[in-house]
Scaffold this motif. Sequence first.
Motif, short mmCIF file in Angstrom:
data_model
loop_
_atom_site.label_atom_id
_atom_site.label_comp_id
_atom_site.label_asym_id
_atom_site.label_seq_id
_atom_site.Cartn_x
_atom_site.Cartn_y
_atom_site.Cartn_z
N ARG A 47 9.26 -3.18 -0.34
CA ARG A 47 7.82 -3.30 -0.17
C ARG A 47 7.43 -3.30 1.31
O ARG A 47 6.31 -2.91 1.65
CB ARG A 47 7.31 -4.56 -0.87
N ALA A 50 7.29 0.29 2.04
CA ALA A 50 6.09 0.88 1.43
C ALA A 50 4.83 0.51 2.18
O ALA A 50 3.84 1.24 2.14
CB ALA A 50 5.98 0.42 -0.02
N GLY A 51 4.84 -0.65 2.84
CA GLY A 51 3.64 -1.12 3.51
C GLY A 51 2.84 -2.09 2.66
O GLY A 51 1.72 -2.44 3.01
N LEU A 52 3.41 -2.51 1.55
CA LEU A 52 2.71 -3.47 0.69
C LEU A 52 2.94 -4.90 1.16
O LEU A 52 2.28 -5.82 0.72
CB LEU A 52 3.18 -3.32 -0.76
N PRO A 72 -0.32 1.94 4.00
CA PRO A 72 0.65 2.51 3.05
C PRO A 72 0.42 4.00 2.77
O PRO A 72 1.36 4.77 2.70
CB PRO A 72 0.42 1.69 1.78
N LYS A 73 -0.86 4.40 2.64
CA LYS A 73 -1.12 5.78 2.24
C LYS A 73 -0.76 6.77 3.34
O LYS A 73 -0.56 7.94 3.08
CB LYS A 73 -2.58 5.95 1.84
N VAL A 77 5.03 7.84 2.01
CA VAL A 77 5.96 7.31 1.02
C VAL A 77 5.25 7.21 -0.33
O VAL A 77 4.05 7.07 -0.39
CB VAL A 77 6.50 5.91 1.41
N ALA A 78 6.03 7.32 -1.41
CA ALA A 78 5.47 7.13 -2.75
C ALA A 78 6.38 6.16 -3.47
O ALA A 78 7.59 6.13 -3.23
CB ALA A 78 5.41 8.45 -3.51
N MET A 79 5.78 5.33 -4.32
CA MET A 79 6.58 4.28 -4.95
C MET A 79 6.46 4.35 -6.47
O MET A 79 5.40 4.62 -7.01
CB MET A 79 6.07 2.93 -4.45
N PHE A 81 6.99 1.90 -9.69
CA PHE A 81 7.11 0.48 -9.96
C PHE A 81 7.85 0.22 -11.26
O PHE A 81 7.86 1.04 -12.17
CB PHE A 81 5.71 -0.15 -10.07
N ALA A 99 -3.89 10.62 -6.12
CA ALA A 99 -3.63 10.65 -4.68
C ALA A 99 -4.15 11.95 -4.06
O ALA A 99 -4.73 11.95 -2.98
CB ALA A 99 -2.13 10.51 -4.42
N ARG A 146 3.66 10.92 -10.77
CA ARG A 146 2.62 10.52 -9.83
C ARG A 146 3.17 10.47 -8.41
O ARG A 146 2.48 10.79 -7.45
CB ARG A 146 2.07 9.16 -10.25
N ARG A 150 2.74 14.09 -4.87
CA ARG A 150 2.27 13.88 -3.50
C ARG A 150 3.21 14.52 -2.48
O ARG A 150 2.91 14.50 -1.29
CB ARG A 150 2.18 12.39 -3.22
N GLU B 166 0.54 -4.77 -9.58
CA GLU B 166 1.13 -3.48 -9.21
C GLU B 166 0.15 -2.32 -9.36
O GLU B 166 0.26 -1.32 -8.66
CB GLU B 166 2.38 -3.19 -10.06
N ARG B 172 -3.40 1.41 -3.83
CA ARG B 172 -3.36 1.38 -2.36
C ARG B 172 -2.46 2.49 -1.84
O ARG B 172 -2.77 3.15 -0.85
CB ARG B 172 -2.81 0.03 -1.88
N MET B 173 -1.33 2.68 -2.51
CA MET B 173 -0.41 3.72 -2.06
C MET B 173 -1.01 5.10 -2.30
O MET B 173 -0.72 6.04 -1.56
CB MET B 173 0.93 3.59 -2.77
N ASP B 174 -1.83 5.22 -3.35
CA ASP B 174 -2.49 6.50 -3.61
C ASP B 174 -3.58 6.77 -2.57
O ASP B 174 -4.06 7.90 -2.47
CB ASP B 174 -3.13 6.50 -5.01
N GLY B 175 -3.98 5.73 -1.84
CA GLY B 175 -4.93 5.95 -0.76
C GLY B 175 -6.32 5.39 -1.00
O GLY B 175 -7.27 5.78 -0.32
#
Lengths: 368, 274
Positions: A47, A50-52, A72-73, A77-79, A81, A99, A146, A150, B166, B172-175
């Motif tokens: 994480r 990821a930047g979370l 994070p965006k 990187v893509a995560m 879960f 995205a 998903r 990206r 999550e 957030r990761m999607d932007g």
Amino acid sequence: MTEVKLDRIGKKYGAVEAVQQFDLTIREGEFLVLLGPSGCGKSTTLRMIAGLESITSGDLTIGGARMNDVDPKDRGVAMVFQNYALYPHKSVFDNMAMALKLQKVPTAEIEERVGRTAELLGLTDYLQRKPAALSGGQRQRVAIGRAIVRTPKVFLFDEPLSNLDAKLRVKMRMELQELHDRLGATSVYVTHDQVEAMTLADRIVIMNGGVVAQVGTPREVYDHPADEFVAGFIGSPAMNFLDLARDDTGRWVSDCGNLALPALPADTGSRSRVRLGVRPEHIEVLPEAPGPAPLTYPARVLLAELLGADALLSLGIGETRLLVRVGGADHPVQGAHLAIRLNPAQLHVFDIDTGRALPRSAAEVPPR
Amino acid sequence: MTKRPRFGLYALVILSVVVSFLPIIWLVLTSLKTTEGIYAWPPQYLPDPFTLKNYINIFTNSPELLLYVLNSFIVALGCTVVALSFGGMAGYALSRLGMRRAGVLMVFILAVSMFPPVSLLPSLFQTFLNLGLLNTYTGLIIAHTGLFLPFTVWMLASYFATLPPEIEEAARMDGMGFFRIFWSIVIPLSWPGFVATGLIVFIFSWNEFPLALVLMTQNAMRTAPVGISLYPGEYAFPWETISTATVIAIVPVLIITAIFQKQIVGGLTAGAGK
Ligand SMILES: Nc1ncnc2c1ncn2[C@@H]1O[C@H](COP(=O)(O)OP(=O)(O)OP(=O)(O)O)[C@@H](O)[C@H]1O
Ligand SMILES: [Mg+2]
């Protein structure tokens, strides 16, 4: 170049040090697996990449750029879960397209890219469905899709298969492997399943209590565990450990006295006690001792468990207990008397206090 | 789980249903009786003769009742919308955005809501008088929102806490930015929570008496509870008029509750299990 560099990264939650001094360079295209018991800091490390999760100390660089304070965006990187984390109120298509939409990619291109990814993952027929109308495996594919659309520089996976049943997990594991071979993107994969780690990884990082215990290829961590923790963690069933003491004649003797080794294949220095490790699959079982032979000891079967292809024997050598893996066909039964033979090349020796593996000394290996 | 019917449990359920419905049933029955029927001794249980005269009378004699109901509706709806908007944003910030001292703030909000509204009346009246907010919808909507906002924040914050984090992290990761996540992810996923909270706030506002009495002094601006309570005449207590008006005032709430019933049950039990 999408090298991911973790430079002495640490994470503190108040007084709790979840991750300490994580120092590693993940190579371009590498599939790196973070492996360790629950609570050892795997997810926290992922994480932070990821930047979370904010990074308390140290530097993170991706493709040469420092990322500590980047959104994070914008990290590329893509995560994926563990619980999929799909948008339940959006269709599969919208889940995968989100995205790209946010990046203002033209609609035609979005449709093309999502369509191509859906085809790759066998999701074409489900694009208009909501996640609730999919099976667990299909949902996990959407989550992976998903991430793929990206075209990120780095893929992050946090136990992506642990919600699936055993059979599906094996299937998805193989699909992930093929996918990685095809896409070749740098990947960091968290798991506590050592089979996943051994099969998927280019390199495995084994963590223990927030600290990296060992980094190496699957072969290296299995053959040359750096310490007792790694030795016990990798391999199933776990490695046998027994304490040995050096007697007056220089032999190494188990506490019960029934196991004595004239020498150890390791540089024991001035130690008078060490811990010996030997894997269940590395102990050879012989019919009852034909006579005294080097590294051969009489044993009795206390318990025999058939697993199918293999059987596990719990053996007693005096007071010492050893778990041994043998072939499942005609395996020795409970109460049987037999002999075991140790192979010096497959013995591991550890310092009792620090748990560190002692360096091998080829010279001392006696002939078989 | 045993399949055997548990009679004790059913008896208890039936008893509590009867106890809570008896006043309403009595109210409806009263509204269908004649004046003689209401005062008859021994008391009539079922209306005899059964009559709709009260309903006809109320619409011909006191048409302002419909105005009261409309006023209540405007105020309750306005209060619900404003409380949900602010309560939603506040609750999200407090439960999800990792604010420092969020817990302390939540307790503080709860503590503020413990002031009895009557104690606020004198100063509120003076303030509203100065601001020209007496006898306006805006004024009572503001007052009611202030009264019920703490409850709204608490309800919604605890609802947000049940969502898996999550999904927001993936967004957030999607932007997505925070506001967008709130708008296009959190609100749709919290729909049952919003409906349940909104309904309760709507009913609270609909039934609220002291503030509505003091801040709406013109007859044309009165809400239903206040208007109905002012019916009693000088010499007699018009039971049939009051019970009929009350039944009419309950109807809009009943209709709304019926429409959103499914969401309420979902909202009140959400988070109880995975
Ligand atoms: N928000 C938090 N506040 C305080 N401590 C935390 C927080 N998140 C994680 N920790 C602690 O940090 C440590 C590492 O947690 P982490 O989630 O990284 O473990 P993990 O290796 O992913 O375990 P698992 O296999 O169970 O997922 C744990 O001891 C955990 O209790
Ligand atoms: Mg984890």
